[in-house]
Design a protein around this motif. Structure first.
Motif, PDB file in Angstrom:
ATOM      1  N   ILE A 165       2.281  -0.524  19.547  1.00 47.55           N
ATOM      2  CA  ILE A 165       2.914   0.789  19.376  1.00 47.55           C
ATOM      3  C   ILE A 165       3.263   0.955  17.905  1.00 47.55           C
ATOM      4  O   ILE A 165       3.899   0.088  17.305  1.00 47.55           O
ATOM      5  CB  ILE A 165       4.180   0.926  20.234  1.00 47.55           C
ATOM      6  N   THR A 166       2.828   2.070  17.337  1.00 45.27           N
ATOM      7  CA  THR A 166       3.135   2.410  15.949  1.00 45.27           C
ATOM      8  C   THR A 166       4.077   3.601  15.942  1.00 45.27           C
ATOM      9  O   THR A 166       3.782   4.637  16.544  1.00 45.27           O
ATOM     10  CB  THR A 166       1.855   2.782  15.168  1.00 45.27           C
ATOM     11  N   VAL A 167       5.218   3.466  15.291  1.00 47.56           N
ATOM     12  CA  VAL A 167       6.172   4.560  15.153  1.00 47.56           C
ATOM     13  C   VAL A 167       6.100   5.076  13.726  1.00 47.56           C
ATOM     14  O   VAL A 167       6.288   4.315  12.772  1.00 47.56           O
ATOM     15  CB  VAL A 167       7.609   4.104  15.482  1.00 47.56           C
ATOM     16  N   GLY A 168       5.803   6.361  13.568  1.00 45.09           N
ATOM     17  CA  GLY A 168       5.637   6.952  12.255  1.00 45.09           C
ATOM     18  C   GLY A 168       4.173   7.032  11.862  1.00 45.09           C
ATOM     19  O   GLY A 168       3.268   6.731  12.647  1.00 45.09           O
ATOM     20  N   ASP A 169       3.932   7.429  10.626  1.00 44.43           N
ATOM     21  CA  ASP A 169       2.576   7.528  10.099  1.00 44.43           C
ATOM     22  C   ASP A 169       1.963   6.130  10.001  1.00 44.43           C
ATOM     23  O   ASP A 169       2.582   5.221   9.443  1.00 44.43           O
ATOM     24  CB  ASP A 169       2.619   8.182   8.715  1.00 44.43           C
ATOM     25  N   PRO A 170       0.746   5.923  10.533  1.00 46.42           N
ATOM     26  CA  PRO A 170       0.137   4.584  10.460  1.00 46.42           C
ATOM     27  C   PRO A 170      -0.016   4.065   9.038  1.00 46.42           C
ATOM     28  O   PRO A 170      -0.076   2.857   8.823  1.00 46.42           O
ATOM     29  CB  PRO A 170      -1.238   4.795  11.122  1.00 46.42           C
ATOM     30  N   ARG A 171      -0.085   4.968   8.056  1.00 48.17           N
ATOM     31  CA  ARG A 171      -0.201   4.521   6.670  1.00 48.17           C
ATOM     32  C   ARG A 171       1.086   3.887   6.184  1.00 48.17           C
ATOM     33  O   ARG A 171       1.073   2.941   5.392  1.00 48.17           O
ATOM     34  CB  ARG A 171      -0.588   5.703   5.772  1.00 48.17           C
ATOM     35  N   GLU A 172       2.215   4.409   6.619  1.00 47.58           N
ATOM     36  CA  GLU A 172       3.522   3.861   6.248  1.00 47.58           C
ATOM     37  C   GLU A 172       4.402   3.852   7.498  1.00 47.58           C
ATOM     38  O   GLU A 172       5.331   4.647   7.621  1.00 47.58           O
ATOM     39  CB  GLU A 172       4.164   4.680   5.133  1.00 47.58           C
ATOM     40  N   PRO A 173       4.126   2.972   8.447  1.00 51.99           N
ATOM     41  CA  PRO A 173       4.863   2.991   9.715  1.00 51.99           C
ATOM     42  C   PRO A 173       6.338   2.637   9.551  1.00 51.99           C
ATOM     43  O   PRO A 173       6.702   1.810   8.719  1.00 51.99           O
ATOM     44  CB  PRO A 173       4.125   1.940  10.558  1.00 51.99           C
ATOM     45  N   GLN A 174       7.152   3.292  10.354  1.00 52.48           N
ATOM     46  CA  GLN A 174       8.579   2.974  10.366  1.00 52.48           C
ATOM     47  C   GLN A 174       8.844   1.704  11.159  1.00 52.48           C
ATOM     48  O   GLN A 174       9.674   0.880  10.779  1.00 52.48           O
ATOM     49  CB  GLN A 174       9.359   4.144  10.979  1.00 52.48           C
ATOM     50  N   ARG A 175       8.110   1.553  12.278  1.00 54.21           N
ATOM     51  CA  ARG A 175       8.261   0.367  13.120  1.00 54.21           C
ATOM     52  C   ARG A 175       6.913   0.050  13.759  1.00 54.21           C
ATOM     53  O   ARG A 175       6.114   0.946  14.015  1.00 54.21           O
ATOM     54  CB  ARG A 175       9.294   0.588  14.223  1.00 54.21           C
ATOM     55  N   LEU A 176       6.709  -1.232  14.033  1.00 53.38           N
ATOM     56  CA  LEU A 176       5.507  -1.694  14.713  1.00 53.38           C
ATOM     57  C   LEU A 176       5.928  -2.668  15.808  1.00 53.38           C
ATOM     58  O   LEU A 176       6.834  -3.476  15.615  1.00 53.38           O
ATOM     59  CB  LEU A 176       4.549  -2.388  13.739  1.00 53.38           C
ATOM     60  N   GLY A 177       5.272  -2.582  16.939  1.00 56.11           N
ATOM     61  CA  GLY A 177       5.550  -3.514  18.019  1.00 56.11           C
ATOM     62  C   GLY A 177       4.286  -3.768  18.805  1.00 56.11           C
ATOM     63  O   GLY A 177       3.436  -2.887  18.932  1.00 56.11           O
ATOM     64  N   SER A 178       4.123  -4.984  19.319  1.00 56.15           N
ATOM     65  CA  SER A 178       2.927  -5.316  20.089  1.00 56.15           C
ATOM     66  C   SER A 178       3.257  -6.405  21.086  1.00 56.15           C
ATOM     67  O   SER A 178       4.334  -7.006  21.060  1.00 56.15           O
ATOM     68  CB  SER A 178       1.801  -5.783  19.158  1.00 56.15           C
ATOM     69  N   GLN A 221      -6.023  -2.127   6.748  1.00 52.37           N
ATOM     70  CA  GLN A 221      -6.900  -2.613   5.675  1.00 52.37           C
ATOM     71  C   GLN A 221      -8.068  -1.672   5.444  1.00 52.37           C
ATOM     72  O   GLN A 221      -8.448  -1.401   4.289  1.00 52.37           O
ATOM     73  CB  GLN A 221      -7.417  -4.012   6.037  1.00 52.37           C
ATOM     74  N   ALA A 222      -8.635  -1.119   6.524  1.00 49.70           N
ATOM     75  CA  ALA A 222      -9.785  -0.224   6.404  1.00 49.70           C
ATOM     76  C   ALA A 222      -9.369   1.182   6.003  1.00 49.70           C
ATOM     77  O   ALA A 222     -10.186   1.943   5.456  1.00 49.70           O
ATOM     78  CB  ALA A 222     -10.548  -0.188   7.711  1.00 49.70           C
ATOM     79  N   GLY A 223      -8.126   1.551   6.272  1.00 48.32           N
ATOM     80  CA  GLY A 223      -7.694   2.923   5.989  1.00 48.32           C
ATOM     81  C   GLY A 223      -8.287   3.931   6.952  1.00 48.32           C
ATOM     82  O   GLY A 223      -8.360   5.126   6.648  1.00 48.32           O
TER      83      GLY A 223
END
Length: 461
Positions: free
Chosen positions: A270-283, A297-299
């Motif tokens: 789960i990505t919270v926020g813009d994937p380029r500059e995420p606020q939070r990440l969880g998996s 890495q690939a953009g």
């Protein structure tokens, strides 16, 4: 000193015989018992102000506790469940409805505001009332944690419909009125039609939005086992925000629940926020973390596109998909093949994405995609709930600091009143003057006074 207090040497002096023994020995005149009594009165006023400030602080703590409790246990039903075309509701141990979402009202053919307090059994076929009450006793007493029923619902002014009813213990109690049971109602026709909700005669429709790149004519039946997994995941998601203070663990738990609900899902992030500059990440796994890192890495990648366009993105084989050539090269040796990216929405704007990964090609059919969308709506509601709770906690913290500052300032005022022989207003004015002259905040200056540096400050002034 208060504005109406007598100045030393003015007016009648108290009778020496009525004074306590320590005061009788004081010399008469300007620095005698009358002056001291006036000063004591002012100190009592300052003490009363401190007492009021302390009472306000305690009241604020109680208010904060009540608001957080309300947020944790109730607000999700107005935020999360309103987004879902499934009937989500709460009953007590007697089966009386205490909370419900619009979809349940639609399935029962009545207005939402008319449901509260009514027993659910009045909407069930007579032959289903006894099994429902038996399941309710098991859940309300804590003898069982979940129950599954198939019932006939009798909506008003509409034909009866068959439905799956899933119950989960929320709070067990030997008193039926104090027990709480969560329920999920899924009509069988919704299972066939891809979980599309019904509509009451006096309620607006609750649409189930299909992915933009999915052929909606290609309907497929959702197996009952998958419906049960979805209902379980939704019930557990609805209670996550109550006790999860760690945002990272919360996202990880939600990812695990989604993996259990979406068919063919092997790993979830789960990505919270813009994937380029995420606020939070969880998996829920290292595999999901690695693939997320490869997208950064690939953009480019499914997660990026889902967030950008605000709709579901799916690929049957990410290595062979021409939309992301850089990503395809980076993940060619990895285990992920099929990817399902579902955007999270807040106030109509994409606020993140759920990434569902599978090691098989062509893993995600229409049923899996729609289940993922429903789970995403639930996750968005939980995250919004958490964000509001954090904002509320920050506000409560600011108020508590303000009350603390006021208490310190009032203590400093009392000290200056006694030391300088002035009233409360003059004492505060002296604090403000010292603050401006020495470029120190009033609350910091007051703290120095309370800590015993009043003589140093007055000498410097």
């Amino acid at each position: 000193m208060s504005a109406g207090a007598a100045h030393p040497g003015e007016g009648p002096q108290p009778d020496a015989g009525s004074l306590p023994e320590p005061l009788r020995s004081l010399p008469p005149g300007g620095r005698g018992a009358g002056h001291l009594l006036a000063q004591l009165a002012d100190v009592q006023v300052a003490h009363e102000e401190l007492r009021v400030a302390e009472e306000m602080r305690v009241q604020q703590e109680q208010i904060t506790h009540l608001l957080l409790q309300h947020d944790a246990e109730r607000r999700w039903r107005g935020q999360m469940s309103a987004l879902l075309p499934l009937g989500l509701f709460l009953t007590d141990g007697n089966g009386a409805l205490t909370e419900a979402n619009p979809a349940l009202a639609a399935h029962l053919g009545t207005a939402l505001q008319r449901l509260r307090g009514k027993p659910l059994s009045v909407y069930l076929a007579p032959e289903d009332v006894r099994p429902f009450r038996s399941a309710l006793r098991e859940l309300g007493s804590g003898a069982a944690v979940d129950q599954t029923l198939t019932v006939t619902v009798r909506p008003r002014r509409r034909p009866p419909l068959r439905a799956h009813l899933f119950g989960f213990t929320d709070a067990a109690d030997h008193r039926a009125s104090a027990a709480r049971v969560q329920w999920v109602l899924i009509p069988e026709e919704a299972v066939v039609d891809g979980l599309a909700g019904g509509r009451a005669d006096d309620e607006p429709a609750v649409p189930a939005r299909a992915p933009a790149d999915v052929d909606t004519e290609d309907e497929e039946r959702i197996p009952a086992s998958q419906v049960i997994g979805l209902a379980t995941a939704l019930a557990e998601l609805s209670g996550l925000s109550a006790g999860q203070a760690d945002g990272q663990r919360l996202l990880g738990r939600m990812a695990a629940l989604i993996r259990g609900a979406v068919p063919a899902a092997d790993w979830v992030s789960i990505t919270v926020g813009d994937p380029r500059e995420p606020q939070r990440l969880g998996s829920d796994s290292a595999e999901a973390q690695t693939f997320d890192g490869r997208q950064v890495q690939a953009g480019e990648g499914p997660c990026w596109d889902a967030h950008r366009v605000g709709s579901v993105v799916v690929t049957d084989d990410v290595v062979a998909d021409p939309r992301w050539p850089v990503l395809a090269r980076l993940v060619a040796a990895g285990p992920v093949r099929s990817v399902l990216a579902v955007p999270l929405h807040e106030d109509g704007t994409a606020s993140g994405a759920i990434n569902v990964y599978s090691g098989r090609t062509g893993a995600f059919g229409l049923a899996g995609r729609r289940i993922a969308e429903l789970a995403a709506a639930a996750v968005a509601g939980v995250l919004q709930n958490v964000a509001e709770r954090e904002a509320m906690q920050q506000l409560a913290g600011n108020l508590e600091r303000a009350l603390g500052s006021r208490a310190v300032i009032d203590q400093a005022k009392g000290i200056l009143m006694v030391r300088l022989g002035v009233n409360a207003d003059d004492a505060f004015a002296r604090l403000v003057t010292l603050s401006n002259r020495h470029n120190v905040k009033v609350r910091d200056l007051a703290a120095l006074v309370v800590e015993g540096h009043v003589d140093d400050l007055l000498t410097a002034d």
